[in-house]
Design a protein around this motif. Structure first.
Motif, short mmCIF file in Angstrom:
data_model
loop_
_atom_site.label_atom_id
_atom_site.label_comp_id
_atom_site.label_asym_id
_atom_site.label_seq_id
_atom_site.Cartn_x
_atom_site.Cartn_y
_atom_site.Cartn_z
N THR A 203 -8.88 -3.01 -13.09
CA THR A 203 -8.19 -4.33 -13.47
C THR A 203 -8.41 -4.59 -14.83
OG1 THR A 203 -10.41 -5.23 -12.86
CG2 THR A 203 -8.60 -5.36 -11.17
N GLY A 204 -9.44 -3.68 -15.55
CA GLY A 204 -9.67 -3.93 -16.77
C GLY A 204 -10.12 -2.48 -17.48
N TRP A 205 -9.97 -2.48 -18.88
CA TRP A 205 -10.13 -1.10 -19.49
C TRP A 205 -10.63 -1.37 -21.07
CZ3 TRP A 205 -8.99 3.97 -17.79
CH2 TRP A 205 -9.01 5.26 -18.65
N VAL B 147 -17.45 0.76 -14.58
CA VAL B 147 -17.44 2.15 -14.71
C VAL B 147 -17.79 2.28 -16.34
CG1 VAL B 147 -16.85 4.65 -14.52
CG2 VAL B 147 -16.33 3.07 -12.67
N ASP B 148 -18.80 3.06 -16.74
CA ASP B 148 -18.88 2.93 -18.13
C ASP B 148 -19.35 4.44 -18.62
OD1 ASP B 148 -20.11 2.52 -20.97
OD2 ASP B 148 -20.73 0.45 -20.30
N ALA B 149 -18.91 5.00 -19.68
CA ALA B 149 -19.18 6.08 -20.14
C ALA B 149 -18.91 6.36 -21.53
CB ALA B 149 -18.55 7.35 -19.56
N VAL B 150 -19.74 7.33 -22.36
CA VAL B 150 -19.66 7.44 -23.48
C VAL B 150 -19.52 8.96 -23.91
CG1 VAL B 150 -20.66 7.29 -26.03
CG2 VAL B 150 -21.34 5.35 -24.31
N TYR B 151 -18.48 9.38 -24.61
CA TYR B 151 -18.03 10.62 -25.00
C TYR B 151 -18.23 11.00 -26.48
CZ TYR B 151 -15.95 9.92 -20.47
OH TYR B 151 -15.75 9.72 -18.96
N ARG B 152 -18.56 12.04 -26.66
CA ARG B 152 -18.84 12.38 -28.18
C ARG B 152 -17.78 13.43 -28.67
NH1 ARG B 152 -21.39 16.45 -30.99
NH2 ARG B 152 -22.62 16.02 -32.89
N SER C 37 -10.64 12.42 -19.35
CA SER C 37 -12.29 12.58 -18.62
C SER C 37 -12.78 11.31 -18.03
CB SER C 37 -13.30 12.96 -19.70
OG SER C 37 -12.96 14.20 -20.34
N PHE C 38 -12.50 10.14 -18.48
CA PHE C 38 -12.90 8.94 -17.78
C PHE C 38 -12.06 8.63 -16.80
CE2 PHE C 38 -13.27 4.16 -18.20
CZ PHE C 38 -14.82 3.98 -17.79
N ALA D 164 -14.35 0.72 -17.40
CA ALA D 164 -13.44 0.22 -16.53
C ALA D 164 -13.95 -0.70 -15.41
CB ALA D 164 -12.57 1.57 -15.78
N THR D 165 -13.23 -1.70 -15.20
CA THR D 165 -13.48 -2.67 -14.16
C THR D 165 -12.63 -2.58 -12.87
OG1 THR D 165 -11.86 -4.31 -15.00
CG2 THR D 165 -14.11 -4.25 -16.08
N LEU D 166 -13.22 -2.56 -11.79
CA LEU D 166 -12.52 -2.20 -10.51
C LEU D 166 -12.70 -3.49 -9.69
CD1 LEU D 166 -13.06 0.70 -11.64
CD2 LEU D 166 -12.89 1.44 -9.38
N ASN D 167 -11.45 -3.80 -8.92
CA ASN D 167 -11.66 -4.68 -7.67
C ASN D 167 -12.23 -4.37 -6.65
OD1 ASN D 167 -9.36 -3.59 -6.62
ND2 ASN D 167 -8.06 -5.17 -7.32
N SER D 168 -12.19 -5.18 -5.48
CA SER D 168 -12.55 -4.68 -4.05
C SER D 168 -11.84 -3.84 -3.59
CB SER D 168 -12.87 -5.76 -3.40
OG SER D 168 -11.71 -6.62 -3.25
N GLU D 169 -10.68 -3.42 -3.91
CA GLU D 169 -9.78 -2.50 -3.33
C GLU D 169 -9.94 -1.17 -4.36
OE1 GLU D 169 -8.39 -5.52 -3.77
OE2 GLU D 169 -8.87 -5.96 -1.82
#
Length: 772
Positions: free
Chosen positions: A496-498, A373-378, A567-568, A487-492
């Motif tokens: 897992t990462g930010w 998941v990837d997003a940019v906020y201003r 928000s994220f 953010a990285t998400l696993n199969s569940e």
């Protein structure tokens, strides 16, 4: 340098939390307090305390003895008629310390609060032989970082408790009684047999008794009568009737009114000016050039070069300024605009920035992720725009300086006065007034510096006034930036990462002695959520080049970062099919303490943040079915030792207009001091956060600020402001401050609710007409 001898305008919030760490060893280790009777029989109680340690230096007994009946000594005066005067040491900027700090003393003193009168203490410095040459007389006297209450908690309880202990001994001697048979209540000492004496009646006995040379026992919390109650603000009648004195009301005999035309161009210079027309206006006395910092140099005094008009009255000064003919240089930022800043951020985020924190292996987590998941906020530049524009009343003579002004850091004004005039620091009188809004703007004393320079140049007392346009265009603005979160998400579907990649204009820009590799520290707080809660974490910063002056704006980086992070989390929840509340609670995990090195530490407690989330969700009815066009949003954040959550319900019409139907704020700031004050701070912070999120942005065009008044910078109107329901969590922990905790989560709770109602994600502030 820390303590009262540092440059307060640029002090970090961590510095504010420990203002005397460099000089703790220089004060006496014998706790000291002194009583003396004035000519009218008033009991003066004074104590000179160092923060937290209560290691006092000997006061000038002759000065105490000479105090008039109306003086309050250092902290407490008990008049012969039983009225108790208690000094408030910190500036009152609307956060309520004029009431809450004296409440701490009054509780341990067992004063009758209905007969307590509060008076603002002036800046109090004590000379010491060792560097930096000065220490606090009354304890820390700044207002920033929500530090006033935490710094005072131990100090001021002892002030009240020691006074009470001496009064008890005075009564025991008067009655020839065992002190164990005595207690105090509402300004009286009461014997077990029912006899009682008012504190004023004990003054002449108490004055000759020795003071304890060590800490005395403090009350048990179960015996508190005042702390934790609801008390109206002291001085409230004066405020609502217009009798309260603010800085803008200050006067000095013979003072000239000064207004300044400041260079509107970032880092521009004064080339020339023609004052002939201004000097022909009746009432105009002088026109003076005001020097400013050179381009790129640290800002240590006033913000910009200018031309000052000195006149007999405000109207003449303003007419004189309008008649000036001035030529300014364009400056090196002539091509800067809001659009170029946005482009700069976009380009920077394509590269590699400064790695500020790296836990685990984020790159590997991204490569192996089931979903990213990837997003940019201003977040835009915004102005402080306090209701009371900057002002100062100053008189500089050859050997003395007097300053009356609305300040957050009066010791910074004292230091500036010494630097500018050369007058000995202990011949500089700094008097604080009630402040018509600070929000971090008055951490800087540039307006005091202007008045000092003009008084020195003219040889006259100066009453400096800024207009609304002056204030909005010459500010230390909240930094601008783009936040990219990944953010990285696993199969569940577990996180897992930010990564938080921020391109921003550091508020530490042009701070003296600030190395480039530390500019990020004001923009990203390395231990903020979700640090230590995800296995792979990366914080990365990119410095944006901008000529705009920047500074602290109410909760500094927390306001920007909480909007992006909270928000994220909603975006992750939507992408993973999870409930936004459940995801937050899942990431926080079981209650535990996590090391927190930033201001508000040393620990962050996940359980306390989870609790404010649960309570806010419960109050708003989280999970219930809502009507079409309605949505619920939630957000929570840890700010300067306090925990707060917002939950909101909004309704959105077909034309994109919306209304906040309900707004809930739950806060945990440790042991409550004044519940009414905490509620007011949460309400004010919430309204400020909503107002800023909805419509506020400072634009740049041609290297200068565009907005100048409230017609183009529209604050939230009363009719559009929601009622804010505040819940305060009872706690036995030491109190934290409350001035800034209510603002960071207001914006993301609102935008998350708007998404729930419309399916449209707000990633750029202000919201404006994005839903139309």
């Amino acid at each position: 340098m820390s303590g009262p001898d540092r440059d307060d305008w640029s002090a970090s919030l961590d510095d504010l939390a420990a203002p005397l760490t460099r000089v703790q060893g220089t004060t006496s280790r014998r706790d000291f307090m002194r009583l003396s009777l004035t000519a009218t029989g008033a009991l003066l109680i004074s104590g000179s305390i160092a923060p937290r340690l209560l290691r006092a230096a000997t006061a000038d007994s002759s000065a105490v003895a000479a105090a008039s009946a109306s003086a309050i000594g250092l902290f407490i005066q008990i008049d012969a008629d039983g009225i108790t005067h208690i000094g408030a040491r910190c500036p009152e900027i609307g956060q309520g310390v004029y009431t809450s700090l004296p409440m701490i003393i009054a509780e341990e003193l067992d004063a009758d609060w209905s007969r307590v009168r509060v008076e603002q203490l002036p800046l109090g410095l004590k000379k010491i032989d060792e560097a930096p040459g000065a220490t606090w007389r009354y304890g820390p006297q700044g207002a920033g970082g929500s530090t006033s209450i935490p710094q005072a908690w131990l100090d001021l309880r002892q002030v009240g408790a020691r006074a009470r202990s001496v009064l008890l001994r005075a009564a025991a001697e008067r009655w020839q009684a065992d002190i164990a048979d005595l207690r105090t209540e509402s300004g009286c000492v009461i014997h077990i047999d029912g006899r009682r004496l008012g504190y004023a009646e004990l003054a002449r006995t108490a004055v000759i008794l020795p003071w304890p040379d060590s800490d005395v026992p403090l009350k048990a919390a179960k015996d508190y009568r005042l702390l934790g109650s609801r008390q109206p603000q002291k001085g409230l009648r004066e405020i609502v009737t217009g009798a309260a004195g603010f800085g803008i009301d200050a006067r000095m005999p013979g003072a000239l009114v000064a207004v300044v035309a400041r260079c509107p161009n970032f880092d521009g210079e004064l080339i020339s000016f023609d004052a002939s027309a201004a000097l022909k206006i009746a009432g105009v006395r002088q026109v003076l050039a005001l020097p400013g910092p050179k381009a790129g140099e640290p800002i240590t005094a006033n913000l910009a070069p200018g031309v000052a008009v000195l006149a007999n009255d405000t109207w003449s000064a303003l007419k004189g300024r309008a008649a000036l003919r001035i030529e300014w240089s364009e400056g090196p930022w002539r091509n800067e605009s809001t659009a170029t800043l946005d482009d700069q951020c976009t380009q920077l985020l394509k590269g590699k920035g400064m790695r500020c924190r790296e836990d685990g292996d984020f790159d590997r987590a991204r490569e192996s992720a089931a979903k990213v998941v990837d997003a940019v906020y201003r977040v835009p530049y915004v102005s402080h725009c306090p209701l009371e524009p900057q002002n100062a009343c100053v008189h500089v003579t050859s050997d003395r300086v007097r300053i009356i002004a609305p300040m957050q850091m009066p010791s910074g004004a004292s230091r500036l006065a010494q630097q500018i005039t050369g007058v000995d620091r202990f011949n500089i009188d700094v008097q604080m007034t009630r402040v018509g809004g600070g929000f971090g703007r008055r951490l800087s004393n540039d307006f005091v510096a202007e008045a000092l320079i003009l008084s020195q140049l003219s040889g006259k007392p100066i009453r400096l006034l800024w207009t609304r346009e002056d204030d909005m265009r010459h500010d230390f603005f909240r930094p601008f930036g783009h936040h990219q979160l990944i953010a990285t998400l696993n199969s569940e579907q577990a996180v897992t990462g930010w990564a938080h990649r921020l391109a921003s204009a550091s508020k530490y820009y042009r701070r003296p002695n600030m190395p480039d590799d530390q500019l990020w520290t004001s923009e990203l707080y390395a231990d903020d959520f979700p640090a230590a809660l995800v296995p792979n974490l990366r914080l990365e910063w990119f410095g944006v080049k901008s000529g705009m002056t920047r500074g602290s704006w109410r909760a500094p980086a927390h306001t920007a970062n909480a909007f992006a992070v909270q928000s994220f989390i909603d975006e992750i929840a939507h992408a993973s099919g999870k409930d936004p509340l459940a995801l937050r609670l899942e990431m926080l995990g079981p209650p535990r303490q996590i090391a927190y090195s930033n201001h508000g530490g040393p620990t962050f407690e996940t359980g306390r943040l989870s609790e404010v989330l649960r309570r806010a969700a419960s109050r708003i009815g989280w999970g219930r079915e809502t009507p079409a066009g309605h949505g619920l949003g939630i957000a929570a954040h840890f700010t300067f030792g306090g925990y707060a959550a917002h939950a909101m319900e909004v309704s959105v019409a077909s034309d994109g207009s919306y209304r906040i139907e309900r707004c809930v704020c739950v806060v945990d700031v440790g042991r409550p001091i004044n519940r009414s004050g905490i509620e007011a701070q949460m309400m004010g912070g919430t309204i400020d956060g909503i107002s800023t999120a909805q419509n506020l942005e400072i634009h740049i065009k041609g290297g200068r600020v565009v907005e100048g008044n409230f017609d183009s910078y529209p604050l939230l109107r009363l009719a559009d402001a929601p009622d804010v329901e505040v819940e305060i969590i009872d706690s036995e922990r030491d109190p934290s401050g409350a001035g800034e905790m209510g603002i960071p989560t207001a914006a993301p709770a609102l935008t998350n609710a708007l998404f729930a109602a419309t399916g449209k994600r707000i990633r750029s502030l202000p919201i404006g007409a994005q839903l139309a």
